[in-house]
Design a protein around this motif. Structure first.
Motif, mmCIF file in Angstrom:
data_model
loop_
_atom_site.group_PDB
_atom_site.id
_atom_site.type_symbol
_atom_site.label_atom_id
_atom_site.label_comp_id
_atom_site.label_asym_id
_atom_site.label_seq_id
_atom_site.Cartn_x
_atom_site.Cartn_y
_atom_site.Cartn_z
ATOM 1 N N TYR A 1 0.852 -1.187 0.000
ATOM 2 C CA TYR A 1 0.000 0.000 0.000
ATOM 3 C C TYR A 1 0.887 1.235 0.000
ATOM 4 O O TYR A 1 2.118 1.138 0.046
ATOM 5 N N SER A 2 0.271 2.407 -0.043
ATOM 6 C CA SER A 2 0.992 3.678 0.040
ATOM 7 C C SER A 2 0.818 4.270 1.430
ATOM 8 O O SER A 2 -0.156 3.977 2.127
ATOM 9 N N ALA A 3 1.767 5.118 1.828
ATOM 10 C CA ALA A 3 1.710 5.760 3.143
ATOM 11 C C ALA A 3 1.999 7.250 2.987
ATOM 12 O O ALA A 3 2.927 7.638 2.277
ATOM 13 N N GLU A 4 1.194 8.060 3.675
ATOM 14 C CA GLU A 4 1.307 9.519 3.562
ATOM 15 C C GLU A 4 1.201 10.163 4.940
ATOM 16 O O GLU A 4 0.404 9.738 5.777
ATOM 17 N N ALA A 5 1.991 11.200 5.164
ATOM 18 C CA ALA A 5 1.993 11.894 6.452
ATOM 19 C C ALA A 5 0.731 12.731 6.633
ATOM 20 O O ALA A 5 0.236 13.354 5.692
ATOM 21 N N ILE A 6 0.218 12.723 7.859
ATOM 22 C CA ILE A 6 -0.869 13.627 8.257
ATOM 23 C C ILE A 6 -0.264 14.602 9.261
ATOM 24 O O ILE A 6 0.043 14.235 10.389
ATOM 25 N N GLY A 7 -0.070 15.835 8.848
ATOM 26 C CA GLY A 7 0.622 16.793 9.701
ATOM 27 C C GLY A 7 2.113 16.479 9.747
ATOM 28 O O GLY A 7 2.638 15.715 8.930
ATOM 29 N N ASP A 8 2.819 17.065 10.701
ATOM 30 C CA ASP A 8 4.246 16.794 10.864
ATOM 31 C C ASP A 8 4.430 15.411 11.486
ATOM 32 O O ASP A 8 3.809 15.091 12.499
ATOM 33 N N VAL A 9 5.296 14.624 10.870
ATOM 34 C CA VAL A 9 5.487 13.231 11.287
ATOM 35 C C VAL A 9 6.969 12.935 11.476
ATOM 36 O O VAL A 9 7.812 13.421 10.715
ATOM 37 N N ARG A 10 7.269 12.142 12.498
ATOM 38 C CA ARG A 10 8.628 11.638 12.686
ATOM 39 C C ARG A 10 8.572 10.116 12.730
ATOM 40 O O ARG A 10 7.752 9.540 13.448
ATOM 41 N N LEU A 11 9.435 9.482 11.949
ATOM 42 C CA LEU A 11 9.448 8.027 11.854
ATOM 43 C C LEU A 11 10.810 7.465 12.218
ATOM 44 O O LEU A 11 11.843 8.050 11.886
ATOM 45 N N CYS A 12 10.790 6.338 12.892
ATOM 46 C CA CYS A 12 11.997 5.555 13.110
ATOM 47 C C CYS A 12 12.092 4.607 11.916
ATOM 48 O O CYS A 12 11.159 3.846 11.644
ATOM 49 N N VAL A 13 13.201 4.669 11.192
ATOM 50 C CA VAL A 13 13.327 3.956 9.917
ATOM 51 C C VAL A 13 14.365 2.837 10.034
ATOM 52 O O VAL A 13 15.487 3.058 10.492
ATOM 53 N N PHE A 14 13.955 1.645 9.608
ATOM 54 C CA PHE A 14 14.838 0.478 9.652
ATOM 55 C C PHE A 14 15.071 -0.060 8.247
ATOM 56 O O PHE A 14 14.118 -0.224 7.482
ATOM 57 N N LYS A 15 16.319 -0.346 7.921
ATOM 58 C CA LYS A 15 16.582 -1.081 6.696
ATOM 59 C C LYS A 15 16.150 -2.524 6.924
ATOM 60 O O LYS A 15 16.480 -3.126 7.951
ATOM 61 N N GLN A 16 15.410 -3.065 5.972
ATOM 62 C CA GLN A 16 14.854 -4.405 6.149
ATOM 63 C C GLN A 16 15.926 -5.444 6.458
ATOM 64 O O GLN A 16 15.768 -6.280 7.353
ATOM 65 N N GLU A 17 17.016 -5.395 5.727
ATOM 66 C CA GLU A 17 18.059 -6.406 5.894
ATOM 67 C C GLU A 17 18.666 -6.352 7.293
ATOM 68 O O GLU A 17 18.858 -7.386 7.946
ATOM 69 N N LEU A 18 18.946 -5.141 7.782
ATOM 70 C CA LEU A 18 19.538 -4.995 9.110
ATOM 71 C C LEU A 18 18.569 -5.437 10.200
ATOM 72 O O LEU A 18 18.955 -6.106 11.163
ATOM 73 N N LEU A 19 17.291 -5.066 10.037
ATOM 74 C CA LEU A 19 16.299 -5.452 11.034
ATOM 75 C C LEU A 19 16.084 -6.961 11.034
ATOM 76 O O LEU A 19 15.977 -7.584 12.096
ATOM 77 N N ASP A 20 16.042 -7.563 9.851
ATOM 78 C CA ASP A 20 15.873 -9.020 9.764
ATOM 79 C C ASP A 20 17.003 -9.746 10.484
ATOM 80 O O ASP A 20 16.777 -10.721 11.211
ATOM 81 N N ASN A 21 18.223 -9.272 10.280
ATOM 82 C CA ASN A 21 19.381 -9.897 10.932
ATOM 83 C C ASN A 21 19.296 -9.766 12.450
ATOM 84 O O ASN A 21 19.628 -10.698 13.191
ATOM 85 N N TYR A 22 18.830 -8.609 12.905
ATOM 86 C CA TYR A 22 18.714 -8.383 14.347
ATOM 87 C C TYR A 22 17.618 -9.260 14.944
ATOM 88 O O TYR A 22 17.771 -9.813 16.035
ATOM 89 N N LEU A 23 16.515 -9.410 14.221
ATOM 90 C CA LEU A 23 15.392 -10.209 14.723
ATOM 91 C C LEU A 23 15.757 -11.684 14.858
ATOM 92 O O LEU A 23 15.237 -12.381 15.732
#
Length: 233
Positions: free
Chosen positions: A104-126
């Motif tokens: 799906y698509s994702a769009e900000a409503i107002g000012d937004v701050r996100l914690c961003v993870f690279k999939q590969e790094l997160l997968d390895n950590y999990l």
């Protein structure tokens, strides 16, 4: 999009350790020593109102956790119409994908701050942290719940019931993350509410006016509604 890091006066304090939404985010199960490592596999990005986070069918390279603001997730239908899946709040994790493409698509409503993870790094950590993997599974199931709730709302309720259920659901979502839930803050525009509920803008406005006339709610402003009688609403 602006990438930013939250600095602490104590250099030994990690960004994750001082995160205000940690208690209801999927990383809440991590100990302080684990957070130091976890902070190293993520960055924070800020988005302005209506700014796109990612689009449906784009290559899925990152996963996201909301630390501030709200996100609208939606699908673009084959006839060009937009189908809004739901609205996300701080602590919500999103970015589900299939065969390397976002669902799906994702769009900000107002000012937004996100914690961003690279999939590969997160997968390895999990792979090394099963407790975190279980928490993440729980959080991602929230996306499915949103879709199921929408089906229930559209399939079994009339216009009056749909709008009432929406207001109550938003109130419950805010209570879940420890926010004030009455008055109910509605950061999304009325047209998005109408699209989500499968109604016209005029119908949504008419039902809200009806609730107001019946003294079930008070419309404080365009973005806030006070629930006067929750039981009757």
């Amino acid at each position: 999009v602006r990438e930013t890091l939250i600095e602490s006066s104590d250099k030994s304090t990690t960004r994750c350790a001082i995160c205000k939404i940690r208690s209801y985010s999927f990383c809440r199960c991590l100990h302080d020593d684990q957070l130091k490592i976890f902070s190293g596999i993520s960055t924070e990005k800020e988005f302005k109102d209506k700014e796109t986070v990612f689009l449906q069918q784009e290559d899925s390279k990152h996963l996201y956790n909301i630390t501030k603001g709200n996100i609208k997730i939606y699908k673009l239908l084959s006839d060009g119409r937009i189908q809004i899946i739901g609205f996300l709040y701080p602590g919500d994790f999103f970015g589900s994908y299939k065969k390397g493409k976002y669902n799906y698509s994702a769009e900000a409503i107002g000012d937004v701050r996100l914690c961003v993870f690279k999939q590969e790094l997160l997968d390895n950590y999990l792979e090394k942290n099963m407790n975190l993997a279980k928490e993440l599974l729980h959080m991602t199931s929230h996306e499915l719940t949103l879709a199921q709730d929408r089906i229930g709302v559209l399939g079994k309720m009339n216009a009056n019931e749909r709008v009432a259920k929406f207001i109550l659901n938003i109130s419950e979502q805010r209570a879940r993350i420890g926010w004030q839930n009455n008055p109910v803050s509605l950061p999304m525009i009325r047209q998005d509410i109408a699209d989500y509920l499968g109604l016209t803008l005029e119908t949504v406005s008419r039902e809200i006016t009806r609730f107001k006339t019946s003294n079930l709610i008070k419309v404080m402003n365009a973005k806030q509604i006070f629930i006067v009688d929750k039981e009757k609403l």
